[in-house]
Design an enzyme around this catalytic site. Structure first.
Site, mmCIF file in Angstrom:
data_model
loop_
_atom_site.group_PDB
_atom_site.id
_atom_site.type_symbol
_atom_site.label_atom_id
_atom_site.label_comp_id
_atom_site.label_asym_id
_atom_site.label_seq_id
_atom_site.Cartn_x
_atom_site.Cartn_y
_atom_site.Cartn_z
ATOM 1 N N ASP A 1 0.874 -1.193 0.036
ATOM 2 C CA ASP A 1 0.055 -0.166 -0.004
ATOM 3 C C ASP A 1 0.816 1.117 -0.177
ATOM 4 O O ASP A 1 0.594 2.205 0.571
ATOM 5 C CB ASP A 1 -0.762 -0.012 1.187
ATOM 6 C CG ASP A 1 -2.131 1.153 1.039
ATOM 7 O OD1 ASP A 1 -2.590 1.316 -0.050
ATOM 8 O OD2 ASP A 1 -2.422 1.604 1.966
ATOM 9 N N ASP B 1 2.554 0.315 -4.950
ATOM 10 C CA ASP B 1 1.460 0.395 -5.309
ATOM 11 C C ASP B 1 1.110 1.579 -6.175
ATOM 12 O O ASP B 1 1.343 1.347 -7.492
ATOM 13 C CB ASP B 1 0.685 0.675 -3.976
ATOM 14 C CG ASP B 1 -1.031 0.296 -4.129
ATOM 15 O OD1 ASP B 1 -1.438 -0.100 -4.970
ATOM 16 O OD2 ASP B 1 -1.676 0.708 -2.961
ATOM 17 N N ASP C 1 -2.723 8.080 -5.547
ATOM 18 C CA ASP C 1 -4.006 7.689 -5.266
ATOM 19 C C ASP C 1 -4.676 8.667 -4.375
ATOM 20 O O ASP C 1 -4.286 9.495 -3.686
ATOM 21 C CB ASP C 1 -3.933 6.501 -4.346
ATOM 22 C CG ASP C 1 -3.749 5.247 -5.069
ATOM 23 O OD1 ASP C 1 -3.247 5.135 -6.045
ATOM 24 O OD2 ASP C 1 -4.224 3.902 -4.590
ATOM 25 N N ARG D 1 -4.227 2.481 -15.823
ATOM 26 C CA ARG D 1 -4.866 3.505 -14.726
ATOM 27 C C ARG D 1 -4.381 4.955 -14.876
ATOM 28 O O ARG D 1 -3.556 5.483 -14.367
ATOM 29 C CB ARG D 1 -4.622 3.206 -13.166
ATOM 30 C CG ARG D 1 -5.364 1.704 -12.679
ATOM 31 C CD ARG D 1 -5.153 1.623 -11.311
ATOM 32 N NE ARG D 1 -5.763 0.267 -11.097
ATOM 33 C CZ ARG D 1 -5.988 -0.102 -9.540
ATOM 34 N NH1 ARG D 1 -5.129 0.344 -8.606
ATOM 35 N NH2 ARG D 1 -6.514 -1.296 -9.686
#
Length: 333
Positions: A119, A144, A148, A199
């Site tokens: 993470d 990760d 984010d 992404r």
């Protein structure tokens, strides 16, 4: 030749404040705070970046040293901070920045590389953070995400950044159970996604305005819209490598809904190169899609072109530029 927006923000140190385009346009960072000088590349202690970021007062943080800062844990940033890397070359590695329950943050001209651990993101924005501007940063190779944005964080702009050597580049919206992420609003413009696998971004629930970005040689898809999301893709350049699918739609069910849905992508003025396939949704209703002008009056955009592609390869990410002079009369400390 193509040009980039806000070219005048480097004339004085704090001219950067409040000059973001898009949803993060109100971010003022440490405009009304004193200067804090990073004089040590240590992870913590006097003169360190971590010491400045945890202070509760507004600060405009600048660097007196160049080099690598090895972070042993996430570096939490409190509200009203500008982390201004102009004038030096500073790389963060090991972990990344955490923007948690904070507001008015500007991060400019830093490198993020080699984040390790479960993470671990380059820049993690969650929860309930707002008025954030990430500008001219280079990000690569984290375990990760690179950036984010989740848990009801909103009003964020990502501009002139360079992304490379990575798989899950940018996740916006945590998962289908976090229905509060319907508030998320993000603008991504003049960024270069260079061979990142997927992404760019992947979005759930929120609204994202993409314009004048260059995405090339992705490994799965370029942009993904899942549960209830709305992506307005405007005058971007999508250049395929082996994988040709530009837009992906993942169907998921929001925790408070009976029916599973994907999101929506509206493509306007985008340039698709080397066989890139838009793969637009059939039966798409324009009534489901926001328009950026509902939220901000103007943005600096030009047609997708070869000249734009060229300049985005040069003027994104960390830049070797001088730190502008401080104008004492402009700010009352």
């Amino acid at each position: 030749m193509a040009s980039l927006p806000y070219a005048d923000v480097d004339f004085s140190l704090r001219a950067l404040s409040g000059q973001a385009e898009g949803f993060g346009r109100f971010a003022i960072g440490g405009l009304h705070g004193r200067l804090y000088f990073v004089t040590s590349l240590a992870d913590d202690g006097p003169g360190s970046l971590r010491e400045g970021c945890r202070k509760q007062e507004p600060l405009w943080i600048v660097f007196e040293v160049s080099g690598t800062i090895h972070l042993s844990s996430y570096l939490s940033v409190s509200s009203y901070k500008t982390i201004d890397g102009r004038g030096q070359r500073v790389k963060l590695t090991g972990k990344g920045l955490r923007l948690k329950e904070c507001e008015h943050i500007i991060v400019c001209n830093l490198e993020f590389q080699g984040g390790r651990g479960h993470d671990v993101d380059g820049i993690q924005i969650k929860p309930n953070s707002r008025h954030i501007w990430i500008d001219r940063c280079s990000l690569r190779d984290y375990d990760d995400g690179l950036i984010d944005i989740t848990r009801q964080s909103t009003d964020i702009t990502i501009s002139r950044c360079y992304f490379a050597q990575h798989d899950k580049t940018m996740l916006i919206g945590a998962d289908p159970s976090h229905i509060g992420d319907r508030c998320i609003r993000v603008t991504i413009h003049h960024c270069f996604f260079d061979g990142t696998r997927q992404r760019q971004p992947r979005l759930r629930f929120g609204k994202v305005h993409l314009y004048n970005n260059y995405t090339r040689n992705w490994g799965i898809y370029a942009v993904c819209a899942s549960v209830e999301s709305q992506i307005y893709s405007q005058c971007n350049i999508y250049e395929a490598g082996n994988k040709k699918k530009t837009f992906e739609y993942y169907i998921e069910k929001a925790a408070d809904r009976e029916e599973a849905k994907s999101g929506f992508i509206r493509s306007e003025g985008d340039l698709f190169l080397n066989g890139a396939q838009p793969c637009t949704l059939t039966g798409f209703s324009q009534e489901c899609m926001f328009h950026p002008s509902e939220f901000y009056p103007h943005w600096t955009m030009e047609a997708a072109s070869d000249s734009l592609k060229t300049i985005l390869q040069i003027l994104t990410g960390w830049q070797s530029i001088h730190r502008p002079e401080e104008q004492a009369q402009a700010v009352t400390v």
